[in-house]
Scaffold this active site. Structure first.
Site, short mmCIF file in Angstrom:
data_model
loop_
_atom_site.label_atom_id
_atom_site.label_comp_id
_atom_site.label_asym_id
_atom_site.label_seq_id
_atom_site.Cartn_x
_atom_site.Cartn_y
_atom_site.Cartn_z
N GLN A 121 9.40 -5.12 -2.51
CA GLN A 121 8.07 -4.98 -1.89
C GLN A 121 7.87 -5.95 -0.72
OE1 GLN A 121 4.79 -7.14 -2.68
NE2 GLN A 121 3.61 -5.57 -3.75
N ARG A 167 4.77 -16.89 -3.01
CA ARG A 167 4.96 -15.72 -2.15
C ARG A 167 4.33 -15.96 -0.78
NH1 ARG A 167 2.06 -10.72 -1.37
NH2 ARG A 167 3.41 -8.88 -1.22
N SER A 182 -0.09 -4.39 -1.86
CA SER A 182 0.68 -5.58 -1.53
C SER A 182 0.47 -6.66 -2.60
CB SER A 182 0.33 -6.07 -0.12
OG SER A 182 1.23 -7.07 0.30
N LEU A 183 -0.17 -7.79 -2.27
CA LEU A 183 -0.39 -8.82 -3.30
C LEU A 183 -1.19 -8.26 -4.47
CD1 LEU A 183 -3.35 -10.47 -3.79
CD2 LEU A 183 -3.06 -10.79 -1.37
N HIS A 193 5.96 -7.25 5.27
CA HIS A 193 6.50 -5.94 4.88
C HIS A 193 7.44 -5.33 5.92
CE1 HIS A 193 4.22 -5.88 1.21
NE2 HIS A 193 3.12 -6.18 1.89
N GLN A 209 -4.40 -8.58 1.03
CA GLN A 209 -4.86 -9.53 2.04
C GLN A 209 -5.67 -8.83 3.12
OE1 GLN A 209 -1.82 -12.39 2.48
NE2 GLN A 209 -2.69 -13.32 4.28
#
Length: 324
Positions: A263, A121, A96-97, A214, A11
């Protein structure tokens, strides 16, 4: 023969117009965008190509949209180059994603399945903390230990006449090159920025994000993803995936599922992931998808690694030459 790793952005790399040139140039890309639209029951592609920036930036839209562009690029490369991922990449990884994009690239997840997981998510992360109660900040010119010290100090809320209270603030991303992103309550983030400036940190700035990603405040989202992933079929990847939370390669589907849950609240160890890939023999890192954020980070982490990226038709041609 050069050893390549394919990496996939997270992102922040989104922008209106992404994927449009690919869509116009390649039928393969159109197929991917249509598959994601169908999976979500939404014309996400229209939002990506010519929509509103604010709407695209909403995490529930940005996450599947970025994955869609990454997978469109990969499918075009495979179709035009006549190869599959395992023919050209020794490892895959994502920020991340982007780890979901990496898993889709490696055949662990299907594209439609990944789109639905990322939509969930994004929604779960947004719901985990009420608007305005959490945030993130970037610290530039620091390494992990100093960032953790700043977080420890900022976590303490002192009110005269009352016992000290502790608020959540943690290292969210170790991006390398002296760039650390921290995440936590809004008040703790403000204190951290002030402390960082007092300590002479080169730059400390609150990020324009909608939630504290996170960190442990995301526990409700981790629980939601745990339930969703438990119901999801995950295949063994055709090439190993370097996981965000361990900075190590993983191939076991049960471990992949567990790491994807961790994560959500864990630190994205991108600096260590890049160094691990180099230690495993990777010589070239190719970023597939929107923007060039990861390419820039890789250069700063290990200047010996060759870097390339593909997100538009001309860049696809360049990467095909590189891989031939």
């Amino acid at each position: 023969m050069t050893v390549h790793a394919f990496v996939f952005p997270g992102q922040g790399s989104q922008s209106v117009g992404m994927g449009l040139a690919l869509n116009d140039a390649f039928g393969t890309a159109r197929e991917v965008f249509q598959e994601v639209d169908d999976a979500l029951g939404q014309k996400l592609s229209a939002l990506m190509f010519q929509g509103d920036t604010g709407e695209l930036t909403r995490t529930e839209n940005a996450q599947p949209a970025l994955m869609a562009v990454s997978m469109a690029v990969l499918r075009v490369l495979e179709r035009e180059g006549g190869f599959r991922v395992h023919d050209k990449a020794a490892l895959v990884a994502g920020h991340s994603l982007g780890e979901y994009s990496a898993l889709a690239a490696a055949g662990s997840l299907g594209i439609a399945q990944t789109a639905r997981l990322l939509r969930l998510r994004g929604q779960a992360m947004q719901k985990a903390v009420p608007a305005g109660e959490g945030g993130m900040a970037a610290l530039i010119g620091v390494e992990g230990d100093q960032a953790r010290t700043i977080c420890e100090e900022a976590a303490i809320l002192r009110v005269e006449g009352q016992p000290d209270r502790h608020e959540v603030i943690e290292v969210a991303n170790d991006n390398g090159g002296g760039q650390i992103v921290i995440s936590g309550t809004t008040a703790a983030i403000a204190r951290a920025v002030a402390i960082a400036k007092e300590k002479g940190v080169k730059r400390a700035v609150v990020l324009p994000v909608s939630a504290p990603f996170h960190c442990s405040l995301m526990a409700p989202a981790a629980e939601a993803m745990g339930e969703a992933l438990e119901r999801s079929e995950i295949a063994r990847p055709v090439v190993p995936v370097v996981a965000n939370v361990t900075a190590a390669k993983v191939t076991d589907p049960a471990e992949i599922r567990d790491l994807l849950v961790k994560q959500v609240t864990g630190t994205v160890r991108w600096r260590e992931s890049v160094l691990a890939m180099a230690a495993m023999g990777v010589e070239s890192v190719i970023e597939l998808g929107a923007g060039k954020v990861l390419s820039g980070l890789v250069k700063r982490i290990d200047g010996s690694l060759a870097v390339a990226n593909a997100g538009a038709p001309d860049e696809v041609e360049g990467v095909l030459k590189l891989l031939s």
